[in-house]
Design a protein around this motif. Structure first.
Motif, PDB file in Angstrom:
ATOM      1  N   MET A   1      -3.119  20.277   6.113  1.00  0.00           N
ATOM      2  CA  MET A   1      -4.438  19.887   5.629  1.00  0.00           C
ATOM      3  C   MET A   1      -4.257  18.502   5.255  1.00  0.00           C
ATOM      4  O   MET A   1      -3.117  17.924   4.979  1.00  0.00           O
ATOM      5  N   ASN A   2      -5.279  17.782   5.011  1.00  0.00           N
ATOM      6  CA  ASN A   2      -5.388  16.237   4.913  1.00  0.00           C
ATOM      7  C   ASN A   2      -5.759  16.069   3.493  1.00  0.00           C
ATOM      8  O   ASN A   2      -6.602  16.755   2.912  1.00  0.00           O
ATOM      9  N   TYR A   3      -5.124  14.947   2.786  1.00  0.00           N
ATOM     10  CA  TYR A   3      -5.400  14.836   1.458  1.00  0.00           C
ATOM     11  C   TYR A   3      -5.429  13.251   1.135  1.00  0.00           C
ATOM     12  O   TYR A   3      -4.651  12.511   2.125  1.00  0.00           O
ATOM     13  N   LEU A   4      -5.879  12.745   0.165  1.00  0.00           N
ATOM     14  CA  LEU A   4      -5.957  11.400  -0.096  1.00  0.00           C
ATOM     15  C   LEU A   4      -4.639  11.562  -1.112  1.00  0.00           C
ATOM     16  O   LEU A   4      -4.405  12.219  -2.260  1.00  0.00           O
ATOM     17  N   ALA A   5      -3.422  10.663  -0.848  1.00  0.00           N
ATOM     18  CA  ALA A   5      -2.322  10.879  -1.511  1.00  0.00           C
ATOM     19  C   ALA A   5      -1.780   9.141  -2.076  1.00  0.00           C
ATOM     20  O   ALA A   5      -2.161   8.260  -1.255  1.00  0.00           O
ATOM     21  N   GLN A   6      -1.341   9.181  -3.421  1.00  0.00           N
ATOM     22  CA  GLN A   6      -1.113   7.887  -3.842  1.00  0.00           C
ATOM     23  C   GLN A   6       0.461   7.994  -3.849  1.00  0.00           C
ATOM     24  O   GLN A   6       1.277   8.954  -4.040  1.00  0.00           O
ATOM     25  N   GLU A  39       2.857   1.059   0.645  1.00  0.00           N
ATOM     26  CA  GLU A  39       3.372   0.628  -0.583  1.00  0.00           C
ATOM     27  C   GLU A  39       3.216   1.465  -1.895  1.00  0.00           C
ATOM     28  O   GLU A  39       2.092   2.076  -1.796  1.00  0.00           O
ATOM     29  N   GLU A  40       4.220   1.207  -2.505  1.00  0.00           N
ATOM     30  CA  GLU A  40       4.035   2.148  -4.012  1.00  0.00           C
ATOM     31  C   GLU A  40       2.934   1.979  -4.719  1.00  0.00           C
ATOM     32  O   GLU A  40       2.269   0.608  -4.928  1.00  0.00           O
ATOM     33  N   GLY A  41       2.057   2.837  -5.195  1.00  0.00           N
ATOM     34  CA  GLY A  41       0.740   2.653  -6.058  1.00  0.00           C
ATOM     35  C   GLY A  41      -0.208   2.761  -5.168  1.00  0.00           C
ATOM     36  O   GLY A  41      -1.481   2.974  -5.521  1.00  0.00           O
ATOM     37  N   ALA A  42      -0.392   2.556  -4.022  1.00  0.00           N
ATOM     38  CA  ALA A  42      -1.338   2.449  -2.948  1.00  0.00           C
ATOM     39  C   ALA A  42      -1.736   3.856  -2.385  1.00  0.00           C
ATOM     40  O   ALA A  42      -0.742   4.708  -2.507  1.00  0.00           O
ATOM     41  N   SER A  43      -2.677   4.219  -1.848  1.00  0.00           N
ATOM     42  CA  SER A  43      -3.456   5.370  -1.724  1.00  0.00           C
ATOM     43  C   SER A  43      -3.564   5.578  -0.170  1.00  0.00           C
ATOM     44  O   SER A  43      -4.076   4.622   0.509  1.00  0.00           O
ATOM     45  N   TYR A  44      -3.313   6.676   0.662  1.00  0.00           N
ATOM     46  CA  TYR A  44      -3.443   6.694   1.920  1.00  0.00           C
ATOM     47  C   TYR A  44      -3.825   8.180   2.151  1.00  0.00           C
ATOM     48  O   TYR A  44      -3.402   8.936   1.527  1.00  0.00           O
ATOM     49  N   GLN A  45      -4.648   8.251   3.462  1.00  0.00           N
ATOM     50  CA  GLN A  45      -4.873   9.632   3.718  1.00  0.00           C
ATOM     51  C   GLN A  45      -3.714  10.110   4.593  1.00  0.00           C
ATOM     52  O   GLN A  45      -3.152   9.627   5.263  1.00  0.00           O
ATOM     53  N   VAL A  46      -3.370  11.409   4.433  1.00  0.00           N
ATOM     54  CA  VAL A  46      -2.042  12.141   4.783  1.00  0.00           C
ATOM     55  C   VAL A  46      -2.511  13.401   5.386  1.00  0.00           C
ATOM     56  O   VAL A  46      -3.184  14.274   4.830  1.00  0.00           O
ATOM     57  N   GLU A  47      -1.621  13.805   6.308  1.00  0.00           N
ATOM     58  CA  GLU A  47      -1.755  15.359   6.745  1.00  0.00           C
ATOM     59  C   GLU A  47      -0.337  15.918   6.306  1.00  0.00           C
ATOM     60  O   GLU A  47       0.485  15.540   6.739  1.00  0.00           O
ATOM     61  N   ASP A 118      11.921  24.476   4.302  1.00  0.00           N
ATOM     62  CA  ASP A 118      12.893  23.372   4.479  1.00  0.00           C
ATOM     63  C   ASP A 118      12.444  21.972   4.154  1.00  0.00           C
ATOM     64  O   ASP A 118      13.106  21.011   3.554  1.00  0.00           O
ATOM     65  N   ARG A 119      11.053  21.724   4.219  1.00  0.00           N
ATOM     66  CA  ARG A 119      10.608  20.217   4.001  1.00  0.00           C
ATOM     67  C   ARG A 119       8.909  20.380   4.105  1.00  0.00           C
ATOM     68  O   ARG A 119       8.285  21.114   4.799  1.00  0.00           O
ATOM     69  N   ILE A 120       8.469  19.399   3.721  1.00  0.00           N
ATOM     70  CA  ILE A 120       7.007  19.112   3.710  1.00  0.00           C
ATOM     71  C   ILE A 120       6.742  17.710   4.186  1.00  0.00           C
ATOM     72  O   ILE A 120       7.350  16.747   4.011  1.00  0.00           O
ATOM     73  N   ASP A 121       6.413  17.806   5.593  1.00  0.00           N
ATOM     74  CA  ASP A 121       6.118  16.654   6.412  1.00  0.00           C
ATOM     75  C   ASP A 121       4.936  16.001   6.018  1.00  0.00           C
ATOM     76  O   ASP A 121       3.736  16.656   5.836  1.00  0.00           O
ATOM     77  N   ALA A 122       4.924  14.603   5.950  1.00  0.00           N
ATOM     78  CA  ALA A 122       3.635  13.879   5.570  1.00  0.00           C
ATOM     79  C   ALA A 122       3.293  12.982   6.689  1.00  0.00           C
ATOM     80  O   ALA A 122       4.144  12.179   7.104  1.00  0.00           O
ATOM     81  N   GLU A 123       2.204  13.174   7.323  1.00  0.00           N
ATOM     82  CA  GLU A 123       1.894  12.359   8.501  1.00  0.00           C
ATOM     83  C   GLU A 123       0.882  11.309   7.918  1.00  0.00           C
ATOM     84  O   GLU A 123      -0.359  11.723   7.414  1.00  0.00           O
ATOM     85  N   PHE A 124       1.213  10.117   8.026  1.00  0.00           N
ATOM     86  CA  PHE A 124       0.275   8.927   7.345  1.00  0.00           C
ATOM     87  C   PHE A 124      -0.861   8.799   8.684  1.00  0.00           C
ATOM     88  O   PHE A 124      -0.482   8.319   9.765  1.00  0.00           O
ATOM     89  N   LEU A 125      -2.163   8.985   8.443  1.00  0.00           N
ATOM     90  CA  LEU A 125      -3.121   9.077   9.317  1.00  0.00           C
ATOM     91  C   LEU A 125      -3.510   7.491   9.736  1.00  0.00           C
ATOM     92  O   LEU A 125      -3.157   6.643   8.956  1.00  0.00           O
ATOM     93  N   SER A 126      -4.004   7.243  10.940  1.00  0.00           N
ATOM     94  CA  SER A 126      -4.213   5.978  11.416  1.00  0.00           C
ATOM     95  C   SER A 126      -5.112   5.275  10.398  1.00  0.00           C
ATOM     96  O   SER A 126      -5.796   5.807   9.486  1.00  0.00           O
ATOM     97  N   ASP A 127      -5.241   4.005  10.581  1.00  0.00           N
ATOM     98  CA  ASP A 127      -5.889   3.022   9.964  1.00  0.00           C
ATOM     99  C   ASP A 127      -7.400   3.626   9.550  1.00  0.00           C
ATOM    100  O   ASP A 127      -8.076   3.272   8.711  1.00  0.00           O
ATOM    101  N   ASP A 128      -7.934   4.129  10.729  1.00  0.00           N
ATOM    102  CA  ASP A 128      -9.255   4.508  10.514  1.00  0.00           C
ATOM    103  C   ASP A 128      -9.411   5.424   9.577  1.00  0.00           C
ATOM    104  O   ASP A 128     -10.776   5.648   8.872  1.00  0.00           O
ATOM    105  N   PHE A 129      -8.620   6.226   9.041  1.00  0.00           N
ATOM    106  CA  PHE A 129      -8.758   7.205   8.338  1.00  0.00           C
ATOM    107  C   PHE A 129      -8.250   6.743   6.782  1.00  0.00           C
ATOM    108  O   PHE A 129      -8.419   7.504   5.729  1.00  0.00           O
ATOM    109  N   ARG A 130      -7.864   5.691   6.666  1.00  0.00           N
ATOM    110  CA  ARG A 130      -7.408   4.980   5.167  1.00  0.00           C
ATOM    111  C   ARG A 130      -8.414   4.879   4.167  1.00  0.00           C
ATOM    112  O   ARG A 130      -9.493   4.482   4.704  1.00  0.00           O
ATOM    113  N   LYS A 131      -8.113   5.012   2.835  1.00  0.00           N
ATOM    114  CA  LYS A 131      -9.034   4.699   2.077  1.00  0.00           C
ATOM    115  C   LYS A 131      -8.652   3.655   0.838  1.00  0.00           C
ATOM    116  O   LYS A 131      -7.263   3.889   0.757  1.00  0.00           O
TER     117      LYS A 131
END
Length: 131
Positions: A1-6, A39-47, A118-131
């Motif tokens: 699932m995709n989320y906005l993550a800080q 960067e710490e403090g910034a928000s990104y779209q992640v899957e 075993d772990r939670i993978d976070a895929e940072f989505l391409s710049d097109d999806f950044r907020k």
């Protein structure tokens, strides 16, 4: 699932370790794909994807169990507690999908379960999806 993550914290020791704040929850993840500098403090779209490398460990819980995502020690492993709905485990504000949950544990449909991963993978989505 995709989320906005800080980004709450980047690890000094493990390059791929990142602590994300998603919908008010802090989760330690393994950054599998990161096509740009974060960067710490910034928000990104992640899957987010839950990873199980060997055996699936799933157990039924009482109906009054609370949804949660709990890290095991200082590892990438977690126990995710939530309600099973098809191939989706709804752990409060974060939902994980895995077809094995449906195929092997479908008999627990609608029940509260605990799932050790075993772990939670976070895929940072391409710049097109950044907020």
């Amino acid at each position: 699932m995709n989320y906005l993550a800080q980004i709450k914290r980047l690890s000094d020791d493990v390059e791929e370790e990142v602590v994300l704040r998603i919908n008010g929850l802090e989760v330690t993840c393994f950054a599998t794909v990161c096509p740009y500098k974060i960067e710490e403090g910034a928000s990104y779209q992640v899957e987010l994807t839950a990873q199980v490398f060997n055996e699936y460990l799933v157990s039924e819980l009482d109906e009054d169990a609370s949804a949660s995502i709990v890290q095991i020690g200082g590892s990438f492993s977690h126990v995710i507690t939530g309600r099973l709905s098809g191939n989706r485990l709804e752990a409060g504000a974060i939902v994980f999908e895995d077809d094995v949950l449906l195929s092997d544990f479908g008999y627990l449909e609608g029940k509260m379960i605990a799932w050790k991963i075993d772990r939670i993978d976070a895929e940072f989505l391409s710049d097109d999806f950044r907020k």
